[in-house]
Design an enzyme around this catalytic site. Structure first.
Site, mmCIF file in Angstrom:
data_model
loop_
_atom_site.group_PDB
_atom_site.id
_atom_site.type_symbol
_atom_site.label_atom_id
_atom_site.label_comp_id
_atom_site.label_asym_id
_atom_site.label_seq_id
_atom_site.Cartn_x
_atom_site.Cartn_y
_atom_site.Cartn_z
ATOM 1 N N GLY A 160 3.035 0.198 6.368
ATOM 2 C CA GLY A 160 2.472 1.496 6.032
ATOM 3 C C GLY A 160 3.221 2.655 6.656
ATOM 4 O O GLY A 160 2.626 3.593 7.177
ATOM 5 N N LEU A 161 4.551 2.610 6.567
ATOM 6 C CA LEU A 161 5.374 3.590 7.272
ATOM 7 C C LEU A 161 5.562 4.903 6.522
ATOM 8 O O LEU A 161 5.962 5.901 7.122
ATOM 9 C CB LEU A 161 6.763 2.989 7.552
ATOM 10 N N ALA A 162 5.333 4.910 5.211
ATOM 11 C CA ALA A 162 5.749 6.049 4.385
ATOM 12 C C ALA A 162 4.590 6.996 4.115
ATOM 13 O O ALA A 162 3.769 6.768 3.218
ATOM 14 C CB ALA A 162 6.337 5.541 3.072
ATOM 15 N N ASN A 181 3.314 8.127 0.506
ATOM 16 C CA ASN A 181 3.436 7.017 -0.435
ATOM 17 C C ASN A 181 2.091 6.291 -0.414
ATOM 18 O O ASN A 181 1.795 5.536 0.512
ATOM 19 C CB ASN A 181 4.585 6.104 0.001
ATOM 20 N N ARG A 208 13.824 5.073 7.562
ATOM 21 C CA ARG A 208 14.872 5.158 6.551
ATOM 22 C C ARG A 208 16.102 5.907 7.061
ATOM 23 O O ARG A 208 17.213 5.679 6.571
ATOM 24 C CB ARG A 208 14.328 5.794 5.272
ATOM 25 N N GLU A 244 17.104 12.424 -0.458
ATOM 26 C CA GLU A 244 16.516 11.116 -0.747
ATOM 27 C C GLU A 244 17.251 10.376 -1.871
ATOM 28 O O GLU A 244 16.719 9.433 -2.450
ATOM 29 C CB GLU A 244 15.044 11.299 -1.110
ATOM 30 N N HIS A 250 8.724 10.992 -4.758
ATOM 31 C CA HIS A 250 10.048 11.179 -5.365
ATOM 32 C C HIS A 250 9.868 11.501 -6.845
ATOM 33 O O HIS A 250 8.880 11.087 -7.469
ATOM 34 C CB HIS A 250 10.908 9.905 -5.249
ATOM 35 N N ASP A 307 11.301 10.135 -9.281
ATOM 36 C CA ASP A 307 11.293 8.944 -10.135
ATOM 37 C C ASP A 307 9.932 8.257 -10.178
ATOM 38 O O ASP A 307 9.781 7.211 -10.813
ATOM 39 C CB ASP A 307 12.409 7.968 -9.749
ATOM 40 N N ASN A 361 4.226 -1.822 -1.517
ATOM 41 C CA ASN A 361 4.849 -0.904 -0.570
ATOM 42 C C ASN A 361 5.281 0.392 -1.249
ATOM 43 O O ASN A 361 5.911 1.244 -0.628
ATOM 44 C CB ASN A 361 6.062 -1.569 0.092
ATOM 45 N N CYS A 397 12.702 1.921 -8.595
ATOM 46 C CA CYS A 397 13.062 2.071 -7.181
ATOM 47 C C CYS A 397 14.079 1.014 -6.756
ATOM 48 O O CYS A 397 14.889 1.246 -5.866
ATOM 49 C CB CYS A 397 11.824 1.930 -6.298
#
Length: 451
Positions: free
Chosen positions: A26-28, A31, A144, A180, A256, A258, A369, A375
């Site tokens: 759960g780092l983002a 997101n 990242r 990014e 992002h 995309d 994730n 992606c």
């Protein structure tokens, strides 16, 4: 700048191999999928095999397919730079006890989403007629930020012939130049070999601007970063469009571009809330493209922002076919949302546009994730001569797919919880696997432990 079309140019999708430390930490921030699934037990083996199956199925369907290796994780060098000392086991144990979130960050397998790896300009658009690469600095998140150095070495190893390929330095790792990569860049043209127009989408301006930005989640891409990459690659104003992402989309979890729009050839498939100035963006593209733009708009009444984010409808791969039609490769989650599936059938497939086929792929391990089919790949348009100049063994064929599958089955665990990241045996397993992988792909020494 006017360039002559090259009929041999073909898009190659380079998919990232999922790393052996694939986990749900759960780092983002921003997101939604990543935050929602934090702490779940992951299956690295299944994740890697799902990715390889997608690559193989697209290769079998006639699309050019390549592979990119994962990063070295855990990044013990990063832990040592932060003051953790002693043996590898001691470093991991101290990090787990004193800074568990840092340990999770240095074990991230997020490099699997190679749409973030770099921004690429094909030779047909560049003034020196070479393919240009700029690795993304990914400075907006620590886990990242650790990737660009290795990414740069990998790309330089694969695309090493200076007659055909040019590599640029990572932008300064500061908030003003937050970059990014290709996740916020789309190239549009009548054909891959025709000179194209580059759509760069940003979330905020670092210097100036009117201050209209998202309020809930951070805007990761800056206008200044996008402009700098375009300058590095020698693109002129007539070849570029810079558009601001809709702040409401970012606040809904569209971290992002995309995740809310996908383009290929002359087709731009996008959600009503993709761009802050929708009409201005379309007008600018039309004014610069040599071939007519084919916009495919999905209104919010058909697919809400929540459904778009949950299903990753727009994080699908849009692939060109020889007959002029297009195939859309969507994640299985699109079938699970009634409004999204109905939109695919009634709005896209039945609409007046080149999208003629929808292919569903199971990439659940990635989706949890926050990464769908788009992606997982970095698009590189290459001529016949440029493809022949690619170094290493990275263009997928049946033999390589079989060897990579066997490599995953030998080295990857089928269960990995965040607590397992402190296991020194995992670090040893990963280094052993990556050392073998670089030999298999004939990339040479690209990882820190090999240098």
């Amino acid at each position: 700048m006017s360039q002559t079309p090259n009929p041999t140019v073909r898009e190659v999708n380079f998919d990232g191999l999922v790393g052996p430390t694939h986990n749900y930490s759960g780092l983002a921030h921003g997101n939604v999928a990543s935050m929602t699934h934090e702490g779940l037990v992951a299956n690295p083996r299944e994740a890697a095999l799902q990715g390889l199956e997608k690559m193989k199925s697209l290769m079998d369907a006639g699309y050019a397919q390549g592979v990119l290796p994962p990063q070295q994780r855990p990044d013990l060098g990063a832990l040592r730079a932060l003051g953790f000392t002693g043996s590898d086991a001691r470093v991991l144990a101290r990090a787990a006890e004193e800074a568990p979130q840092v340990l999770r960050a240095v074990c991230s397998a997020s490099s699997m989403w190679t749409a973030n790896a770099a921004t690429v300009t094909p030779s047909v658009d560049a003034p020196d007629r070479r393919v240009h690469f700029t690795p993304a600095n990914l400075q907006s998140s620590f886990h990242r930020y650790l990737e660009p150095a290795t990414t740069g070495r990998v790309l330089a190893s694969m695309f090493r012939d200076e007659r055909f390929f040019a590599h640029h330095p990572v932008l300064p790792s500061t908030p003003a130049f937050s970059d990014e990569g290709a996740a916020n860049h789309t190239r549009l043209a009548g054909d891959h070999g025709e000179p194209g127009v580059h759509l760069y989408v940003y979330g905020r301006q670092a210097f100036g601007g009117d201050g209209v930005e998202p309020k809930r989640f951070p805007a990761r891409q800056t206008l200044e970063a996008s402009q700098a990459v375009a300058r590095q690659h020698g693109l002129e104003a007539s070849q570029t469009v810079f558009a601001q992402q809709h702040p409401e989309a970012i606040d809904a979890g569209v971290f992002h571009n995309d995740v809310i729009a996908v383009g290929n050839g002359p087709v731009l498939l996008y959600h009503e809330y993709a761009f802050r100035d929708e009409q201005g963006t379309l007008d600018a593209l039309r004014a610069r493209m040599a071939s007519p733009l084919i916009p495919v708009r999905v209104p919010v009444e058909a697919v809400s922002l929540d459904d778009a984010v949950a299903s990753y409808l727009f994080n699908s791969q849009l692939l060109s076919n020889p007959d002029g039609t297009m195939t859309l490769v969507v994640p299985g989650e699109c079938q699970e949302r009634e409004a999204v599936w109905r939109c695919l059938q009634d709005h896209l497939l039945a609409g007046n546009n080149p999208i003629a086929e929808v292919v569903v792929k199971d990439v659940k391990q990635s989706m949890r994730n926050g990464g769908g089919p788009a992606c997982l790949r970095l698009r590189v348009a290459l001529s016949d001569e440029e493809r022949a100049a690619v170094s290493g063994r990275v263009l997928l064929d049946d033999a390589l797919h079989g060897e990579l599958t066997a490599w995953v089955e030998r080295h990857y665990r089928d269960r990995l919880a965040p607590a397992d990241l402190a296991d020194p045996a995992l670090a040893h397993e990963t280094l052993t696997a990556l050392d073998e992988l670089t030999r298999l792909l004939k990339l040479g020494s690209v990882y820190p432990f090999q240098l």
